[in-house]
Scaffold this motif. Structure first.
Motif, PDB file in Angstrom:
ATOM      1  N   ALA A 278     -20.517  -9.227 -40.741  1.00 31.43           N
ATOM      2  CA  ALA A 278     -21.493  -8.426 -40.002  1.00 31.43           C
ATOM      3  C   ALA A 278     -20.807  -7.237 -39.337  1.00 31.43           C
ATOM      4  N   ASP A 279     -19.633  -7.454 -38.761  1.00 28.41           N
ATOM      5  CA  ASP A 279     -18.885  -6.359 -38.149  1.00 28.41           C
ATOM      6  C   ASP A 279     -18.492  -5.308 -39.184  1.00 28.41           C
ATOM      7  N   GLU A 280     -18.044  -5.755 -40.338  1.00 32.03           N
ATOM      8  CA  GLU A 280     -17.682  -4.811 -41.404  1.00 32.03           C
ATOM      9  C   GLU A 280     -18.886  -4.009 -41.863  1.00 32.03           C
ATOM     10  N   GLU A 281     -20.026  -4.683 -42.002  1.00 29.93           N
ATOM     11  CA  GLU A 281     -21.231  -3.995 -42.440  1.00 29.93           C
ATOM     12  C   GLU A 281     -21.663  -2.942 -41.412  1.00 29.93           C
ATOM     13  N   LEU A 282     -21.562  -3.296 -40.132  1.00 32.96           N
ATOM     14  CA  LEU A 282     -21.930  -2.348 -39.083  1.00 32.96           C
ATOM     15  C   LEU A 282     -20.969  -1.156 -39.047  1.00 32.96           C
TER      16      LEU A 282
END
Length: 166
Positions: A38-42
């Motif tokens: 999720a952090d990478e996607e954000l």
């Protein structure tokens, strides 16, 4: 490892069975992986927004909220499955905890992600919990799961169990 997928005290953690601890550990690893993704996607979306000159756009906030909502949903589902499986004190086949729940008929946890020395210890402890040496040996010899699960360690454990059956 820090466990934050469910609320659990240190005392409760120490009282967990091997199976329950393994389920908790696997669920925590899966949660950590979901958070990382999720952090990478954000971050990726933020780069796209900034690259396109939309620094003050509400797109970033909206996408961040979407990602966080989806993450919360997946973690809640994972935690719910974990609590259910821990209440049974056994992983279910095809569970949402990594798919390493075991095989039918095995009285011990079957987790192919473990190194062979840990697999050996789990199977050894299970068979030494059987008091009758003859029954222990007959069950071990008939255990096809152990042959596949332990691979070359199967013969070693056979020798150890046999030496205790004399």
């Amino acid at each position: 490892m820090e466990f934050d997928i469910i609320n659990i005290t240190q005392d409760e953690l120490e009282k967990l069975t091997v199976v329950a601890y393994k389920m908790l550990r696997t669920a925590q690893q899966k949660k950590d992986e979901l958070v990382r993704k999720a952090d990478e996607e954000l971050k990726s979306f933020k780069r796209i927004v900034l690259t396109n000159g939309m620094k003050n756009s509400s797109l970033l906030d909206a996408r961040s909220a979407e990602i966080q909502t989806e993450l919360n949903r997946e973690v809640a589902l994972l935690a719910d499955n974990l609590l259910y499986n821990m209440s049974l004190n056994e992983p279910t086949n095809g569970d949402d905890l990594g798919g390493s729940g075991g095989e039918e008929g095995a009285g011990y946890i079957v987790d192919y992600t473990l190194p062979y020395n840990q697999r050996y210890a789990i199977v050894r402890d299970y068979y030494f919990s059987i008091a009758d040496p003859q029954e222990r040996m007959s069950l071990y010899v008939a255990d096809e799961t152990a042959k596949k699960y332990l691979d070359r360690y199967y013969g070693t454990l056979y020798d150890v169990l046999y030496s205790y059956s004399k």
